[in-house]
Write an enzyme that holds these catalytic residues in place. Structure first.
Site, PDB file in Angstrom:
ATOM      1  N   ASP A  12       0.856  -1.180   0.000  1.00 56.86           N
ATOM      2  CA  ASP A  12       0.000   0.000   0.000  1.00 56.86           C
ATOM      3  C   ASP A  12       0.895   1.235   0.000  1.00 56.86           C
ATOM      4  O   ASP A  12       2.023   1.196   0.481  1.00 56.86           O
ATOM      5  CB  ASP A  12      -0.911  -0.012   1.235  1.00 56.86           C
ATOM      6  CG  ASP A  12      -2.064   0.959   1.095  1.00 56.86           C
ATOM      7  OD1 ASP A  12      -2.156   1.635   0.057  1.00 56.86           O
ATOM      8  OD2 ASP A  12      -2.877   1.044   2.031  1.00 56.86           O
TER       9      ASP A  12
ATOM     10  N   ASP B 226      -8.175  -7.519   0.861  1.00 62.71           N
ATOM     11  CA  ASP B 226      -7.285  -7.594   2.019  1.00 62.71           C
ATOM     12  C   ASP B 226      -8.043  -7.057   3.221  1.00 62.71           C
ATOM     13  O   ASP B 226      -8.964  -6.244   3.080  1.00 62.71           O
ATOM     14  CB  ASP B 226      -6.024  -6.763   1.813  1.00 62.71           C
ATOM     15  CG  ASP B 226      -6.276  -5.278   2.071  1.00 62.71           C
ATOM     16  OD1 ASP B 226      -5.905  -4.787   3.147  1.00 62.71           O
ATOM     17  OD2 ASP B 226      -6.871  -4.612   1.201  1.00 62.71           O
TER      18      ASP B 226
END
Length: 377
Positions: free
Chosen positions: A91, A270
């Protein structure tokens, strides 16, 4: 990176496929365990492989602060540093600095933030986020985006869409000028924003899809909005995003959310829920979530979950695992985390199997009905 759709559901937008990176082949739809700081809490890389996972997440913000990019570069990238030879997605750090709103200052240039560790000041820009992720060497790198809270007003969400669009250009420009640090290719995923406003989602998609080469993410959901609004937005996004790219729904979620989102064309997920809930004593079982700390399990010597595919589900009793939690023994946290991730892995296997068998609609309706009567699903 390559993505190939293998099978379309006959009665929904669900599909199965194969995602190929330099570090392996991944079947989709897929759930990705979160290893924010370079480790999926409570599990070793070998234990993750034993369950069957082929992709995990890391986080730019946290890895930048600790252990620091210089140390990871010395190890020749995150794969080597954490001893994980399969795929990694990182990320961008955007969500973390925005979630720490009291510690940051957002501008068009980027985000100036105060470290939650030592109070030091840092500036994270789209270019810096890309530079860090180049040094991490992840297979999939996420664009730097502006993620507003669910209760933000229209003007704020519109501004976040505009800023995210400006930043994707800067991300792409930096990556085009700066090749990979290690000997494998990386793929950038743009992140569309817009909250639950359809017009803003359309604008965001129109501006970000051209920056995608093989994959795109839906951000800004599961941040406090009403569940039906979230699902309606996901369904709307299916018509905005390329069908030949994997779609990644960030930060979702509960087992029912995974099934509902696969129905609406999502391929990648996720969430910290399996491991975070596990460390708090909430274990996902075939009969729903149980709070192993409850008094009622004190004398319950039955297995945690007879239907779990992991040996620990039948090896350890509820009474024993409750005892471990009550005395703060880390083995209890490990057992719960392993069983939760096994549950999620098997759920995705079931989803893929039933899509391939042209039975996904019947299976999902039956499963969702069963889960509606289960706690925590």
């Amino acid at each position: 990176m390559k993505f190939k759709i293998d099978k379309f559901s006959q009665s929904s937008k669900a599909r199965t496929g194969f995602l190929e990176t330099a570090h392996g082949l991944i079947e989709t739809p897929v759930f990705m365990p979160v290893g924010t700081i370079g480790a999926v809490k409570m599990l070793s890389p070998e234990e993750l492989k034993e369950i069957g996972f082929k992709i995990i997440l890391g986080n730019t913000y946290h890895l930048y602060l600790r252990p620091g990019i210089d140390i990871i570069k010395q190890a020749r990238g995150l794969h080597n540093f954490i001893s994980w030879d399969r795929t990694i997605l990182t990320d961008s750090g955007g969500f973390q600095v925005f979630s720490l709103s009291k510690l940051n200052k957002i501008s068009e240039d980027g985000v100036e933030f105060q470290s939650h560790i030592d109070g030091s000041r840092h500036l994270l820009t789209p270019e810096r986020s890309m530079e860090i992720q180049r040094c991490l060497g992840s297979d999939i790198i996420m664009a730097f985006d502006d993620c507003p809270p669910a209760n933000a007003d229209y003007a704020t969400i519109k501004s976040s869409v505009e800023r995210t669009s400006n930043w994707i250009i800067r991300c792409s420009n930096w990556l085009n000028k700066n090749p990979e640090v290690y000997d494998h290719k990386q793929t950038l995923f743009p992140i569309i924003q817009g909250g639950i406003d359809k017009e803003l989602r359309m604008i965001s998609a129109e501006q970000l899809v051209p920056a995608a080469s093989c994959g795109i993410a839906i951000g800004g959901l599961a941040v406090g909005e009403e569940k039906n609004a979230m699902l309606d937005t996901i369904e709307y996004c299916d018509g905005l995003l390329p069908h030949n790219y994997p779609r990644y729904l960030m930060g979702v979620g509960k087992p029912t959310d995974l099934i509902e989102s696969v129905k609406r064309g999502v391929d990648m997920f996720d969430c910290v829920m399996p491991t975070r809930n596990g460390r708090n004593g909430h274990i996902f079982t075939s009969k729903g979530v149980i709070n192993i700390r409850n008094e009622k399990f004190k004398n319950d010597h039955s297995p945690i979950d007879k239907k779990s595919s992991h040996r620990w589900g039948t090896l350890f009793s509820k009474s024993y695992v409750r005892h471990l939690f009550k005395i703060n023994e880390v083995l209890g946290l490990r057992i719960a985390s392993v069983l939760n991730l096994t549950y999620y892995y098997n759920l995705m296997n079931e989803i893929r199997l039933n899509i391939k068998k042209d039975n996904f609609e019947n299976w999902s309706n039956t499963t969702l009905d069963e889960m509606s009567h289960m706690k925590g699903m």
